[in-house]
Design an enzyme around this catalytic site. Structure first.
Site, PDB file in Angstrom:
ATOM      1  N   LYS A 166      -2.508  31.970  23.456  1.00 38.75           N
ATOM      2  CA  LYS A 166      -3.887  31.924  23.387  1.00 38.75           C
ATOM      3  C   LYS A 166      -4.534  30.689  24.287  1.00 38.75           C
ATOM      4  CE  LYS A 166      -4.986  35.543  21.181  1.00 38.75           C
ATOM      5  NZ  LYS A 166      -5.742  36.880  21.924  1.00 38.75           N
ATOM      6  N   LYS A 265      -5.057  48.967  23.226  1.00 36.64           N
ATOM      7  CA  LYS A 265      -5.166  49.099  21.957  1.00 36.64           C
ATOM      8  C   LYS A 265      -6.146  50.139  21.466  1.00 36.64           C
ATOM      9  CE  LYS A 265      -5.811  43.787  21.462  1.00 36.64           C
ATOM     10  NZ  LYS A 265      -6.808  42.820  21.674  1.00 36.64           N
TER      11      LYS A 265
HETATM   12  O1  OSB Z   1      -6.803  39.545  22.483  1.00 39.84           O
HETATM   13  O2  OSB Z   1      -5.076  40.421  21.929  1.00 39.84           O
HETATM   14  C1  OSB Z   1      -6.453  39.734  21.599  1.00 39.84           C
HETATM   15  C2  OSB Z   1      -5.756  39.192  17.637  1.00 39.84           C
HETATM   16  C3  OSB Z   1      -7.104  39.412  17.277  1.00 39.84           C
HETATM   17  C4  OSB Z   1      -8.170  39.569  18.236  1.00 39.84           C
HETATM   18  C5  OSB Z   1      -7.798  39.853  19.576  1.00 39.84           C
HETATM   19  C6  OSB Z   1      -6.359  39.600  20.058  1.00 39.84           C
HETATM   20  C7  OSB Z   1      -5.542  39.045  19.142  1.00 39.84           C
HETATM   21  C8  OSB Z   1      -4.071  38.782  19.440  1.00 39.84           C
HETATM   22  C9  OSB Z   1      -3.167  39.091  18.102  1.00 39.84           C
HETATM   23  O3  OSB Z   1      -3.745  38.410  20.237  1.00 39.84           O
HETATM   24  C10 OSB Z   1      -1.956  39.858  18.637  1.00 39.84           C
HETATM   25  C11 OSB Z   1      -1.301  40.241  17.213  1.00 39.84           C
HETATM   26  O4  OSB Z   1      -1.511  41.168  16.512  1.00 39.84           O
HETATM   27  O5  OSB Z   1      -0.405  39.344  17.054  1.00 39.84           O
HETATM   28 MG    MG Z   2      -6.083  40.052  24.317  1.00 38.94          MG
END
Ligand code: OSB
Ligand code: MG
Length: 387
Positions: A166, A265
């Site tokens: 991130k 997703k």
């Molecule tokens: O942007 O992909 C994202 C988790 C919560 C909200 C948004 C995101 C994420 C992750 C986690 O990147 C991915 C995971 O489940 O490991």
């Molecule tokens: Mg993302």
């Protein structure tokens, strides 16, 4: 297939490790589990909405309201030939894709269990689903670069096929630079969760030096046009997450070259049915897709694995092992990643995992059931269900 009864539960589960994105840090996951009963079996759905409207506009409270007052009356007692028909039946309800997807997922699980086949087979619809999926990890923002290096080292040792970190302003180029210096040519990508604007284009272009697989959602969560302008200025492929809420968004983004990769997703686009349609659309346009993650429990994680068996899921997904998130998980056995960074697709009927109802019970903060005839809130008087 007919859903005779719906049960909603709001759960709170502690995360094994806090997770920080550009929106902030969470230590516990609050989420809704849906159980749909019909034909003598139960199907499960997990909702990816969070407590706060930061990743998306939906929250657990809006999901509860929309399912209780608008989705339940439109699905209870209704005969569906196939779970792919559930999302179209909810068309009069604008938005609220996470609420729709949670109920729709329970319908897919129910349908596959009644047929006695794993969900991947139902999704493949005559095709042959792959038996293992490629797994990547998403590493949150850490307190220091040393902490980040420790996490990256651990995940590489566990075998994960790609690392995503991130990023946000102040935690971007230096973090990527450190990883390249210490870990060399690993498969690496970044996710900004909409933390930048087009004014940051020159800064983001510094990432072009690092041979990243992609940069995920650098700009605003509803923007497509600025992403197209940014993509022209970057060598690195842009992947869209938050900006793609529908097939129409994807068509627009692909048409404008606003992205070269799409993260799917089901919660974001309204369910498994819409995800399959989006997957197929991207395949037609030569756009690779991968399965995103929302820190799901084993229930949602299992569904993500089944969906990832479609052929155009050609990049490792954010679907990691249970133990990175919850210990114990809500399922048995937990999802595990093999040394080659792959996960076996469960082979039992439906989600193919056994659900620990005792642990669900323990984690429940609130529950409510809906049945035909006893609906607490039927459709508001005078409002017809449009078919
Ligand atoms: O942007 O992909 C994202 C988790 C919560 C909200 C948004 C995101 C994420 C992750 C986690 O990147 C991915 C995971 O489940 O490991
Ligand atoms: Mg993302």
């Amino acid at each position: 297939m007919k859903i005779e009864r719906l049960e909603l539960r709001l759960l709170k589960l502690p995360l094994v490790h806090f997770f920080e994105t550009s929106f902030g840090r969470i230590y516990d996951k609050h989420f809704i589990i849906v159980r749909a009963d019909g034909d003598g079996v139960s199907g499960y759905g997990e909702c990816v909405a969070e407590q706060d409207p930061y990743y998306s506009a939906e929250t657990n409270d809006t999901v509860w309201h929309i399912i209780a007052d608008f989705i339940a009356p439109r699905v209870l007692g209704v005969e569906f030939a196939h779970p792919r028909d559930v999302f179209p039946a909810l068309k009069p309800i604008r938005g609220h894709n996470m609420a729709k997807a949670a109920v729709e997922m329970a319908a897919w699980d129910l349908f596959a269990r009644v047929r006695g086949e794993p969900l991947a087979r139902t999704i493949a619809d005559g095709g042959t689903p792959r038996e293992r999926i490629a797994s990547g990890v998403s590493i949150g923002i850490q307190d220091s670069l040393d902490d980040l290096a420790g996490k990256v080292a651990r995940e590489i040792a566990a075998g994960y096929q790609r690392i995503k970190i991130k990023i946000k302003p102040g935690w971007d180029v230096a973090a990527v630079d450190m990883i390249r210096q210490r870990f060399g040519a690993i498969r690496l990508m970044v996710d900004a969760n909409a933390a930048y604007t087009l004014a940051d284009a020159d800064h983001l272009a510094e990432l072009d030096r690092y041979d990243l697989m992609m940069i995920e959602q650098p700009l605003d969560y509803e923007d497509i046009a600025d992403h197209a302008a940014l993509q022209k200025r970057l060598k690195t492929a842009i992947c869209l997450d938050e900006s793609i809420h529908s097939l129409a968004d994807a068509r627009e983004a692909i048409g404008l070259d606003a992205c070269r990769i799409i993260n799917i997703k089901p919660g974001r686009v309204g369910g498994i049915g819409e995800s399959i349609r989006l997957h197929d659309l991207c395949a037609t346009h030569g756009i690779p897709v991968w399965h995103g993650g929302m820190l799901e429990s084993g229930i949602g994680r299992a569904a993500n694995i089944h969906l990832s068996t479609l052929p155009n899921f050609s990049l490792p997904g954010d679907i990691a092992g249970s133990k990175r998130y919850f210990d114990p998980d809500l399922i048995e056995p937990p999802i595990e990643v093999a040394g080659d960074g792959t996960i076996a697709v469960p082979t039992g009927p439906g989600l193919g995992v056994s659900i620990r109802t005792d642990r669900i019970e323990q984690a429940t903060l609130r529950s409510e059931t809906f049945e035909l005839g006893t609906l607490k809130s039927a459709l508001p008087a005078g409002l017809n269900v449009r078919t």
